[in-house]
Design a protein around this motif. Structure first.
Motif, mmCIF file in Angstrom:
data_model
loop_
_atom_site.group_PDB
_atom_site.id
_atom_site.type_symbol
_atom_site.label_atom_id
_atom_site.label_comp_id
_atom_site.label_asym_id
_atom_site.label_seq_id
_atom_site.Cartn_x
_atom_site.Cartn_y
_atom_site.Cartn_z
ATOM 1 N N SER A 112 0.822 -1.203 0.000
ATOM 2 C CA SER A 112 0.000 0.000 0.000
ATOM 3 C C SER A 112 0.860 1.260 0.000
ATOM 4 C CB SER A 112 -0.937 0.008 1.206
ATOM 5 O OG SER A 112 -0.192 0.135 2.412
ATOM 6 N N GLU A 113 0.295 2.326 -0.568
ATOM 7 C CA GLU A 113 0.974 3.618 -0.533
ATOM 8 C C GLU A 113 0.825 4.268 0.848
ATOM 9 O OE1 GLU A 113 -0.331 6.084 -3.717
ATOM 10 O OE2 GLU A 113 0.384 4.715 -5.286
ATOM 11 N N VAL A 144 -0.218 -2.196 4.462
ATOM 12 C CA VAL A 144 -0.735 -3.484 3.974
ATOM 13 C C VAL A 144 0.190 -4.003 2.879
ATOM 14 C CG1 VAL A 144 -2.738 -4.700 3.041
ATOM 15 C CG2 VAL A 144 -3.084 -2.621 4.390
ATOM 16 N N ILE A 145 0.464 -5.308 2.883
ATOM 17 C CA ILE A 145 1.257 -5.922 1.812
ATOM 18 C C ILE A 145 0.598 -7.210 1.335
ATOM 19 C CG2 ILE A 145 3.462 -4.994 2.650
ATOM 20 C CD1 ILE A 145 4.055 -7.808 3.804
ATOM 21 N N GLN A 146 0.929 -7.592 0.119
ATOM 22 C CA GLN A 146 0.567 -8.932 -0.371
ATOM 23 C C GLN A 146 1.863 -9.724 -0.468
ATOM 24 O OE1 GLN A 146 -2.514 -9.957 -3.513
ATOM 25 N NE2 GLN A 146 -0.659 -10.338 -4.688
ATOM 26 N N LEU A 147 1.872 -10.900 0.149
ATOM 27 C CA LEU A 147 3.090 -11.701 0.247
ATOM 28 C C LEU A 147 2.907 -13.054 -0.416
ATOM 29 C CD1 LEU A 147 5.957 -11.633 1.629
ATOM 30 C CD2 LEU A 147 4.924 -13.008 3.447
ATOM 31 N N LYS A 148 3.869 -13.413 -1.261
ATOM 32 C CA LYS A 148 3.910 -14.739 -1.867
ATOM 33 C C LYS A 148 5.076 -15.495 -1.239
ATOM 34 C CE LYS A 148 5.485 -15.083 -6.085
ATOM 35 N NZ LYS A 148 5.606 -15.004 -7.560
ATOM 36 N N TYR A 149 4.861 -16.749 -0.852
ATOM 37 C CA TYR A 149 5.927 -17.526 -0.202
ATOM 38 C C TYR A 149 5.650 -19.018 -0.328
ATOM 39 C CZ TYR A 149 2.578 -18.022 3.681
ATOM 40 O OH TYR A 149 1.469 -18.308 4.443
ATOM 41 N N GLU A 150 6.590 -19.835 0.152
ATOM 42 C CA GLU A 150 6.450 -21.289 0.153
ATOM 43 C C GLU A 150 6.603 -21.832 1.565
ATOM 44 O OE1 GLU A 150 8.418 -23.295 -3.489
ATOM 45 O OE2 GLU A 150 9.555 -21.443 -3.200
ATOM 46 N N HIS A 154 1.956 -20.083 -1.294
ATOM 47 C CA HIS A 154 0.886 -19.355 -0.604
ATOM 48 C C HIS A 154 0.913 -17.885 -1.025
ATOM 49 C CE1 HIS A 154 0.390 -22.651 2.420
ATOM 50 N NE2 HIS A 154 1.681 -22.812 2.181
ATOM 51 N N ILE A 155 -0.252 -17.249 -0.979
ATOM 52 C CA ILE A 155 -0.361 -15.807 -1.170
ATOM 53 C C ILE A 155 -1.255 -15.270 -0.062
ATOM 54 C CG2 ILE A 155 -1.156 -13.923 -2.652
ATOM 55 C CD1 ILE A 155 -0.571 -15.629 -5.057
ATOM 56 N N GLU A 156 -0.783 -14.241 0.635
ATOM 57 C CA GLU A 156 -1.534 -13.672 1.759
ATOM 58 C C GLU A 156 -1.523 -12.160 1.714
ATOM 59 O OE1 GLU A 156 -1.492 -14.839 5.982
ATOM 60 O OE2 GLU A 156 -0.013 -16.350 5.368
ATOM 61 N N ILE A 157 -2.608 -11.570 2.212
ATOM 62 C CA ILE A 157 -2.644 -10.149 2.495
ATOM 63 C C ILE A 157 -2.343 -9.996 3.981
ATOM 64 C CG2 ILE A 157 -4.070 -8.071 2.642
ATOM 65 C CD1 ILE A 157 -3.454 -8.785 -0.197
ATOM 66 N N ILE A 158 -1.331 -9.200 4.324
ATOM 67 C CA ILE A 158 -0.912 -9.028 5.713
ATOM 68 C C ILE A 158 -0.940 -7.546 6.058
ATOM 69 C CG2 ILE A 158 0.933 -9.430 7.395
ATOM 70 C CD1 ILE A 158 1.861 -11.759 5.684
ATOM 71 N N GLU A 159 -1.478 -7.225 7.231
ATOM 72 C CA GLU A 159 -1.664 -5.830 7.613
ATOM 73 C C GLU A 159 -0.994 -5.507 8.948
ATOM 74 O OE1 GLU A 159 -5.768 -4.474 7.279
ATOM 75 O OE2 GLU A 159 -6.285 -6.296 6.192
ATOM 76 N N GLY A 160 -0.947 -4.196 9.228
ATOM 77 C CA GLY A 160 -0.536 -3.715 10.551
ATOM 78 C C GLY A 160 0.898 -4.032 10.924
ATOM 79 N N PHE A 161 1.102 -4.275 12.227
ATOM 80 C CA PHE A 161 2.447 -4.477 12.757
ATOM 81 C C PHE A 161 3.109 -5.714 12.158
ATOM 82 C CE2 PHE A 161 5.236 -5.643 16.580
ATOM 83 C CZ PHE A 161 6.257 -4.804 16.166
ATOM 84 N N THR A 162 2.315 -6.753 11.870
ATOM 85 C CA THR A 162 2.882 -7.949 11.246
ATOM 86 C C THR A 162 3.454 -7.624 9.874
ATOM 87 O OG1 THR A 162 1.293 -9.350 12.423
ATOM 88 C CG2 THR A 162 2.429 -10.338 10.558
#
Length: 206
Positions: free
Chosen positions: A121-122, A146-152, A159-167
């Motif tokens: 996010s901006e 907010v970010i979108q994360l791709k990982y294994e 996996h693809i996840e939307i992660i927000e806040g302090f995490t």
């Protein structure tokens, strides 16, 4: 045609992660493998060099990857107060991070193999950050809210996840480590940028 096939085979080899080197295996297996690996410090010139190096992909189903993941978790837990760690911080320049999931119930620790931020996010957070590899350093940093994360995972599942806040902040901090970026250097770059406060709104449901 043969050269072209070899070239694509080489690209595929890079895409799925290189085998561990002899020195990496030695580091991963150092001491008792059920104990935490020591955390590298910026103050040590040789360890600092590792912290500044760019990391490469791992093979998820490799036995050394599993051992490294477990020993990284133990290293993070040994700090008592740490909320994230990246493989370079235990001396291995590989794309692995551990993060405390403040966005999930019970706030569990979660590992990510070959993590890639595919969107962010901006709108930014501003908050304090420290580092397990830099003693007595803490400052305020801007990170995407907010970010979108791709990982294994260790089974090779993607996996693809939307992660927000302090995490999301922790994930961004640890992924910086994979590119050899330390917050002590990042703060210098940040001070050359301009930021402005913006107001956001949320609909009130009656």
């Amino acid at each position: 045609m043969k050269r072209l096939s070899i070239f694509y085979l080489f690209l595929g080899f890079l895409a799925y992660g290189q085998q561990y080197t002899k020195s990496e295996k030695s580091r991963i297996m150092e001491g008792e493998i059920t104990t935490p690996l020591p955390i590298f410090q910026k103050e040590d010139s040789l360890q600092h060099k590792v912290l500044l190096a760019k990391s490469i992909k791992v093979k998820p189903r490799n036995r050394y990857t599993k051992i490294l993941v477990n020993r990284m978790k133990l290293a993070l837990l040994s700090t008592k107060s740490g909320v994230g760690i990246a493989a370079p911080q235990v001396g291995i320049n590989r794309n692995i991070i551990w993060v405390q999931r403040f966005d999930l119930p019970q706030k569990p620790l979660h590992y990510f193999l070959n993590p890639v931020i595919t969107w962010k996010s901006e709108i930014l957070n501003l908050g304090p950050e420290g580092d397990l590899s830099i003693a007595d350093f803490r400052d305020q940093f801007y990170r995407s809210k907010v970010i979108q994360l791709k990982y294994e995972d260790l089974n090779g599942k993607k996996h693809i996840e939307i992660i927000e806040g302090f995490t999301a902040v922790i994930v961004q901090h640890e992924i910086d480590h994979l590119f050899g970026i330390l917050i002590s250097d990042k703060i210098k770059e940040q001070k050359n940028k301009n930021f402005q406060s913006v107001q956001t709104y949320q609909e009130v449901v009656k």
